[in-house]
Write a protein that holds these residues in place. Structure first.
Motif, PDB file in Angstrom:
ATOM      1  N   ILE A   1       2.097   7.185  -6.334  1.00  0.00           N
ATOM      2  CA  ILE A   1       1.037   8.085  -6.807  1.00  0.00           C
ATOM      3  C   ILE A   1       1.326   9.523  -6.380  1.00  0.00           C
ATOM      4  CG2 ILE A   1      -1.406   8.688  -6.516  1.00  0.00           C
ATOM      5  CD1 ILE A   1      -1.994   5.683  -6.372  1.00  0.00           C
ATOM      6  N   MET A   2       1.739   9.706  -5.129  1.00  0.00           N
ATOM      7  CA  MET A   2       2.049  11.052  -4.642  1.00  0.00           C
ATOM      8  C   MET A   2       3.246  11.647  -5.369  1.00  0.00           C
ATOM      9  SD  MET A   2      -0.156  12.164  -2.546  1.00  0.00           S
ATOM     10  CE  MET A   2       0.720  13.554  -1.823  1.00  0.00           C
ATOM     11  N   TYR A   3       4.201  10.820  -5.760  1.00  0.00           N
ATOM     12  CA  TYR A   3       5.348  11.315  -6.532  1.00  0.00           C
ATOM     13  C   TYR A   3       4.894  11.839  -7.887  1.00  0.00           C
ATOM     14  CZ  TYR A   3       9.532  11.240  -9.413  1.00  0.00           C
ATOM     15  OH  TYR A   3      10.545  11.588 -10.297  1.00  0.00           O
ATOM     16  N   LEU A   4       3.974  11.098  -8.527  1.00  0.00           N
ATOM     17  CA  LEU A   4       3.463  11.529  -9.823  1.00  0.00           C
ATOM     18  C   LEU A   4       2.694  12.836  -9.707  1.00  0.00           C
ATOM     19  CD1 LEU A   4       2.207   8.096 -11.238  1.00  0.00           C
ATOM     20  CD2 LEU A   4       4.244   9.379 -11.941  1.00  0.00           C
ATOM     21  N   ILE A   5       1.975  13.011  -8.601  1.00  0.00           N
ATOM     22  CA  ILE A   5       1.157  14.211  -8.417  1.00  0.00           C
ATOM     23  C   ILE A   5       2.010  15.424  -8.037  1.00  0.00           C
ATOM     24  CG2 ILE A   5      -0.666  15.259  -7.012  1.00  0.00           C
ATOM     25  CD1 ILE A   5      -1.863  12.448  -6.705  1.00  0.00           C
ATOM     26  N   GLU A   6       2.999  15.219  -7.134  1.00  0.00           N
ATOM     27  CA  GLU A   6       3.718  16.333  -6.523  1.00  0.00           C
ATOM     28  C   GLU A   6       5.146  16.536  -7.033  1.00  0.00           C
ATOM     29  OE1 GLU A   6       2.635  18.503  -4.165  1.00  0.00           O
ATOM     30  OE2 GLU A   6       0.616  17.658  -4.069  1.00  0.00           O
ATOM     31  N   ALA A   7       5.590  15.733  -7.975  1.00  0.00           N
ATOM     32  CA  ALA A   7       7.000  15.782  -8.393  1.00  0.00           C
ATOM     33  C   ALA A   7       7.428  17.148  -8.897  1.00  0.00           C
ATOM     34  CB  ALA A   7       7.256  14.722  -9.466  1.00  0.00           C
ATOM     35  N   ASP A   8       6.536  17.868  -9.580  1.00  0.00           N
ATOM     36  CA  ASP A   8       6.905  19.159 -10.182  1.00  0.00           C
ATOM     37  C   ASP A   8       6.486  20.356  -9.341  1.00  0.00           C
ATOM     38  OD1 ASP A   8       7.886  17.780 -12.419  1.00  0.00           O
ATOM     39  OD2 ASP A   8       5.895  17.730 -13.353  1.00  0.00           O
TER      40      ASP A   8
ATOM     41  N   LEU B   1       0.820  -1.209   0.000  1.00  0.00           N
ATOM     42  CA  LEU B   1       0.000   0.000   0.000  1.00  0.00           C
ATOM     43  C   LEU B   1       0.857   1.262   0.000  1.00  0.00           C
ATOM     44  CD1 LEU B   1      -2.808   1.287   0.179  1.00  0.00           C
ATOM     45  CD2 LEU B   1      -2.633   1.109   2.674  1.00  0.00           C
ATOM     46  N   VAL B   2       1.889   1.307   0.846  1.00  0.00           N
ATOM     47  CA  VAL B   2       2.715   2.528   0.917  1.00  0.00           C
ATOM     48  C   VAL B   2       3.540   2.706  -0.355  1.00  0.00           C
ATOM     49  CG1 VAL B   2       2.796   2.568   3.437  1.00  0.00           C
ATOM     50  CG2 VAL B   2       4.566   1.321   2.184  1.00  0.00           C
TER      51      VAL B   2
ATOM     52  N   TYR C   1       8.575   7.084   1.909  1.00  0.00           N
ATOM     53  CA  TYR C   1       8.829   7.472   3.301  1.00  0.00           C
ATOM     54  C   TYR C   1       7.696   8.338   3.825  1.00  0.00           C
ATOM     55  CZ  TYR C   1      10.465  10.951   6.681  1.00  0.00           C
ATOM     56  OH  TYR C   1      10.540  11.834   7.733  1.00  0.00           O
ATOM     57  N   TRP C   2       7.263   9.307   3.014  1.00  0.00           N
ATOM     58  CA  TRP C   2       6.152  10.178   3.414  1.00  0.00           C
ATOM     59  C   TRP C   2       4.876   9.359   3.636  1.00  0.00           C
ATOM     60  CZ3 TRP C   2       1.493  10.671   0.930  1.00  0.00           C
ATOM     61  CH2 TRP C   2       0.632  11.653   1.431  1.00  0.00           C
ATOM     62  N   ALA C   3       4.629   8.383   2.749  1.00  0.00           N
ATOM     63  CA  ALA C   3       3.432   7.554   2.863  1.00  0.00           C
ATOM     64  C   ALA C   3       3.450   6.740   4.156  1.00  0.00           C
ATOM     65  CB  ALA C   3       3.314   6.622   1.656  1.00  0.00           C
ATOM     66  N   ILE C   4       4.619   6.229   4.540  1.00  0.00           N
ATOM     67  CA  ILE C   4       4.739   5.461   5.780  1.00  0.00           C
ATOM     68  C   ILE C   4       4.467   6.349   6.985  1.00  0.00           C
ATOM     69  CG2 ILE C   4       6.345   4.205   7.272  1.00  0.00           C
ATOM     70  CD1 ILE C   4       7.751   3.238   4.710  1.00  0.00           C
ATOM     71  N   VAL C   5       5.077   7.547   6.982  1.00  0.00           N
ATOM     72  CA  VAL C   5       4.888   8.487   8.095  1.00  0.00           C
ATOM     73  C   VAL C   5       3.423   8.903   8.217  1.00  0.00           C
ATOM     74  CG1 VAL C   5       5.432  10.806   8.905  1.00  0.00           C
ATOM     75  CG2 VAL C   5       7.258   9.350   8.033  1.00  0.00           C
ATOM     76  N   THR C   6       2.779   9.103   7.077  1.00  0.00           N
ATOM     77  CA  THR C   6       1.385   9.541   7.082  1.00  0.00           C
ATOM     78  C   THR C   6       0.445   8.408   7.466  1.00  0.00           C
ATOM     79  OG1 THR C   6       1.904  11.131   5.334  1.00  0.00           O
ATOM     80  CG2 THR C   6      -0.424  10.646   5.708  1.00  0.00           C
ATOM     81  N   LEU C   7       0.670   7.221   6.911  1.00  0.00           N
ATOM     82  CA  LEU C   7      -0.208   6.079   7.176  1.00  0.00           C
ATOM     83  C   LEU C   7      -0.164   5.655   8.641  1.00  0.00           C
ATOM     84  CD1 LEU C   7      -2.104   4.115   5.617  1.00  0.00           C
ATOM     85  CD2 LEU C   7      -0.178   2.536   5.508  1.00  0.00           C
ATOM     86  N   THR C   8       0.990   5.798   9.263  1.00  0.00           N
ATOM     87  CA  THR C   8       1.126   5.429  10.677  1.00  0.00           C
ATOM     88  C   THR C   8       0.692   6.559  11.605  1.00  0.00           C
ATOM     89  OG1 THR C   8       3.458   6.124  10.605  1.00  0.00           O
ATOM     90  CG2 THR C   8       2.997   3.785  10.262  1.00  0.00           C
TER      91      THR C   8
END
Length: 266
Positions: free
Chosen positions: A166-173, A159-160, A186-193
Motif C-alpha cells: 500500500i505504501m509503495y502505491l502511495i509513495e512510488a512517484d 500485515l507487513v 522493509y520500511w513496514a517491518i522497521v516501522t511496525l517494530t
C-alpha cells in the motif's frame, strides 16, 4: 590399571567437585575469556596494525590448547559418542572450528566468540544449578508457545506485505525512498517494530497517515508475543511448584505425582 589414567582424566575434566577438577575448569574459563578478548582486540584497526601478529599467535596457541582439550575429553569419556553429540560436546567443537576456518574464509576467526557459550560451565562449577532449573522453565515455556508464536509471526508477515505494498502505491512517484515493494516491506517491518531508522520516510499526507496507523499497531503487536510467553511461563511455574497439602513443600519436578519431601500424593 589399563583404564586408570582415563578415570583420573575423567574426574579432572568432567567433574568440578575435586580440587583438580575445579582448578581445571576455572583455568579453562580464564583461557576462554582471554581468547575472546584477543579476537576482539584484533578487530580494532590501531591494535591490529601494531599487535596483529602477536594476537594471531595468541589465538593459535589457545586454539591448539582447546583442540587438545577436546581430543582428551573424547578419549576420557566412557561414552564418546554421547559426549561428541551432547550440547557441550557440540559447543566445544564449534569453539575450535573458526580458527581453522580462517584458512578458507578471510576473517572467519572472529567467529571464535562462539566460545562464550562454553562459559555456561560456570553454572556447574559454582553450583548454580538452581539457575539451570530456571533456564529449563523458560525453555519449556518457549517450546510450549511455539505454535502460537508461529501463527502470530505469519499474521505479522502478511500485515507487513500488505502495508508495504500500500505504501509503495502511495509513495512510488514521490521520490521518498519507496522505490520497490520489497523496500517498502522493509520500511513496514522497521516501522511496525517501532525501530524507525528514518532512512525512508513518507512525504504525502496519506502516506504519513498510513504510517501513523502502522506505528500505533506496532505497540499493540509487540505485546502479543510477550503475553503468550508470560502465560506459558505462569503455567510452567504452576506445574513445577504444586504445593503439597501435607507438608507445604512446593519444590517438585515437572509433572511429579508425589511429594519428594513426604511422599504424599499431589
Amino acid at each position: 590399571m589399563k583404564n586408570n589414567w582415563k578415570e583420573k582424566l575423567y574426574v579432572i575434566i568432567f567433574e568440578a567437585d575435586t580440587p583438580a577438577g575445579k582448578f581445571f575448569d576455572i583455568a579453562l574459563l580464564y583461557a576462554i575469556l582471554l581468547s575472546i578478548l584477543a579476537v576482539m582486540l584484533e578487530s580494532v584497526n590501531e591494535i591490529q596494525r601494531d599487535y596483529g601478529f602477536f594476537l594471531r599467535i595468541v589465538e593459535w596457541i589457545f586454539t591448539a590448547v582447546f583442540t587438545i582439550e577436546y581430543i582428551i575429553r573424547i578419549l576420557a569419556s566412557p561414552k564418546k559418542r554421547g559426549y561428541v553429540f551432547s550440547f557441550f560436546g557440540i559447543i566445544d567443537l564449534l569453539a575450535i572450528i573458526p580458527t581453522y576456518l580462517a584458512f578458507f574464509l578471510v576473517g572467519g576467526q572472529v567467529l571464535v566468540v562462539i566460545r562464550s557459550l562454553r562459559l555456561l560451565r560456570v553454572f556447574r562449577i559454582l553450583k548454580l544449578n538452581r539457575y539451570l532449573g530456571a533456564a529449563s522453565v523458560i525453555s519449556s515455556a518457549l517450546v510450549a508457545s511455539r505454535a502460537k508464536i508461529l501463527v502470530f509471526l505469519f499474521a505479522v508477515l502478511n500485515l507487513v506485505v500488505i502495508m508495504g505494498t500500500i505504501m509503495y502505491l502511495i509513495e512510488a512517484d514521490q521520490n521518498s525512498g519507496f522505490t520497490s515493494i520489497p523496500r517498502s516491506i522493509y520500511w513496514a517491518i522497521v516501522t511496525l517494530t517501532t525501530v524507525g531508522y528514518g532512512d525512508i520516510t513518507p512525504s504525502t499526507f496519506l502516506g504519513q497517515f498510513v504510517a501513523s496507523i502502522i506505528m500505533i499497531m506496532g505497540y499493540a503487536i509487540i505485546a502479543v508475543p510477550t503475553g503468550i510467553v508470560t502465560s506459558e511461563l505462569a503455567k510452567e511455574n504452576r506445574l513445577r511448584n504444586t504445593e503439597c497439602k501435607n507438608c507445604g513443600s512446593n519444590d517438585h519436578l515437572n509433572k511429579a505425582l508425589y511429594c519428594q519431601n513426604c511422599g504424599e500424593k499431589l
